[in-house]
Design a protein around this motif. Structure first.
Motif, PDB file in Angstrom:
ATOM      1  N   UNK A   1       0.916  -1.571  -0.012  1.00 29.72           N
ATOM      2  CA  UNK A   1      -0.192  -0.194  -0.139  1.00 29.72           C
ATOM      3  C   UNK A   1       0.745   0.967   0.115  1.00 29.72           C
ATOM      4  N   UNK A   2       2.338   1.204   0.879  1.00 28.05           N
ATOM      5  CA  UNK A   2       3.063   2.509   0.599  1.00 28.05           C
ATOM      6  C   UNK A   2       3.053   2.364   1.990  1.00 28.05           C
ATOM      7  N   UNK A   3       2.162   2.148   2.792  1.00 31.34           N
ATOM      8  CA  UNK A   3       2.143   2.397   4.143  1.00 31.34           C
ATOM      9  C   UNK A   3       3.041   1.867   4.839  1.00 31.34           C
ATOM     10  N   UNK A   4       3.340   3.533   6.076  1.00 28.54           N
ATOM     11  CA  UNK A   4       4.162   2.819   7.119  1.00 28.54           C
ATOM     12  C   UNK A   4       5.703   2.404   6.708  1.00 28.54           C
ATOM     13  N   UNK A   5       6.478   2.195   7.890  1.00 28.28           N
ATOM     14  CA  UNK A   5       8.348   3.129   7.870  1.00 28.28           C
ATOM     15  C   UNK A   5       8.549   1.791   7.076  1.00 28.28           C
ATOM     16  N   UNK A   6       9.683   2.896   6.526  1.00 22.52           N
ATOM     17  CA  UNK A   6      10.619   1.845   5.441  1.00 22.52           C
ATOM     18  C   UNK A   6      11.733   1.294   6.998  1.00 22.52           C
ATOM     19  N   UNK A   7      12.287   0.336   6.325  1.00 22.15           N
ATOM     20  CA  UNK A   7      13.449  -0.377   7.824  1.00 22.15           C
ATOM     21  C   UNK A   7      14.447   0.630   7.969  1.00 22.15           C
ATOM     22  N   UNK A   8      14.793   1.177   9.180  1.00 23.64           N
ATOM     23  CA  UNK A   8      15.917   1.573   9.839  1.00 23.64           C
ATOM     24  C   UNK A   8      17.388   1.249   9.284  1.00 23.64           C
ATOM     25  N   UNK A   9      17.228   0.044   9.177  1.00 22.52           N
ATOM     26  CA  UNK A   9      19.037  -1.116   9.590  1.00 22.52           C
ATOM     27  C   UNK A   9      19.059  -1.423   8.243  1.00 22.52           C
ATOM     28  N   UNK A  10      19.321  -0.646   7.700  1.00 21.31           N
ATOM     29  CA  UNK A  10      20.076  -0.953   6.619  1.00 21.31           C
ATOM     30  C   UNK A  10      21.974  -2.178   6.359  1.00 21.31           C
ATOM     31  N   UNK A  11      22.253  -2.638   5.711  1.00 16.29           N
ATOM     32  CA  UNK A  11      22.769  -3.381   5.433  1.00 16.29           C
ATOM     33  C   UNK A  11      22.889  -4.078   4.371  1.00 16.29           C
ATOM     34  N   UNK A  12      24.828  -4.932   3.636  1.00 19.19           N
ATOM     35  CA  UNK A  12      25.401  -5.875   3.320  1.00 19.19           C
ATOM     36  C   UNK A  12      25.795  -6.878   3.310  1.00 19.19           C
ATOM     37  N   UNK A  13      25.105  -7.934   3.145  1.00 16.42           N
ATOM     38  CA  UNK A  13      25.897  -9.193   3.128  1.00 16.42           C
ATOM     39  C   UNK A  13      27.294  -9.282   2.068  1.00 16.42           C
ATOM     40  N   UNK A  14      28.766  -9.039   2.351  1.00 19.34           N
ATOM     41  CA  UNK A  14      29.255  -9.727   0.996  1.00 19.34           C
ATOM     42  C   UNK A  14      30.313 -11.260   1.518  1.00 19.34           C
ATOM     43  N   UNK A  15      29.517 -12.101   0.692  1.00 21.58           N
ATOM     44  CA  UNK A  15      29.879 -13.459   0.981  1.00 21.58           C
ATOM     45  C   UNK A  15      30.045 -13.699  -1.004  1.00 21.58           C
ATOM     46  N   UNK A  16      31.165 -14.897  -1.096  1.00 21.01           N
ATOM     47  CA  UNK A  16      31.396 -15.687  -1.955  1.00 21.01           C
ATOM     48  C   UNK A  16      30.539 -16.559  -2.593  1.00 21.01           C
TER      49      UNK A  16
END
Length: 158
Positions: free
Chosen positions: A73-88
């Protein structure tokens, strides 16, 4: 874990005199008996290249297609935690979810190769957590309060 085509001892049940352990005159619909259909895929290349690509290729080949009807719907909050997983490529990221106790997020990775691999989880604020996965190891990380900690499969901090 490697699957075999003969999945049960019932296939090797040899008759003992006049006594048969598996009926030969009919189809029996149990998991360890009956007809099976198999599909095979042959991958070509060097052994190191194939070993790194094999777990992901096997999962893609064996999983049935899935569709998801999703209209946010576009309502709500975006996640506050932003991360990347660097793996083979041979390391699978099996789960990224909210922690069961509501305190942070959980990342679960699996090294599907016979060699140790390095995984790095990076937060957007520059914080990094590096971990050396042993061969065939599963590791679970908790992201909470700007830190990344190692925990067990039940999400208890180690």
């Amino acid at each position: 874990i490697k699957m075999t085509l003969l999945r049960s001892p019932a296939y090797c049940a040899h008759p003992d005199g006049d006594k048969e352990f598996v009926p030969q005159n009919r189809y029996t619909a149990y998991i360890e008996q009956g007809e099976r259909l198999y599909d095979f895929r042959v991958l070509a290349g060097g052994s190191a290249e194939i070993n790194n690509k094999l777990p992901r290729a096997a999962a893609t080949f064996n999983e049935k297609p899935m569709t998801l009807s999703f209209f946010p719907s576009g309502l709500g909050e975006l996640p506050k935690v932003k991360f990347t997983v660097d793996a083979p490529e041979c390391v699978e990221c099996n789960a990224i979810k909210k922690a069961n106790d509501g305190n942070g997020h959980i990342i679960r990775v699996f090294n599907a190769s016979a060699e140790a691999q390095k995984v790095t989880v990076k937060l957007d604020d520059g914080y990094e957590f590096a971990y050396d996965l042993g061969k065939y190891e599963i590791a679970t990380f908790r992201l909470a309060d700007g830190k990344i900690t190692l925990c067990d499969l039940m999400e208890n901090i180690l």
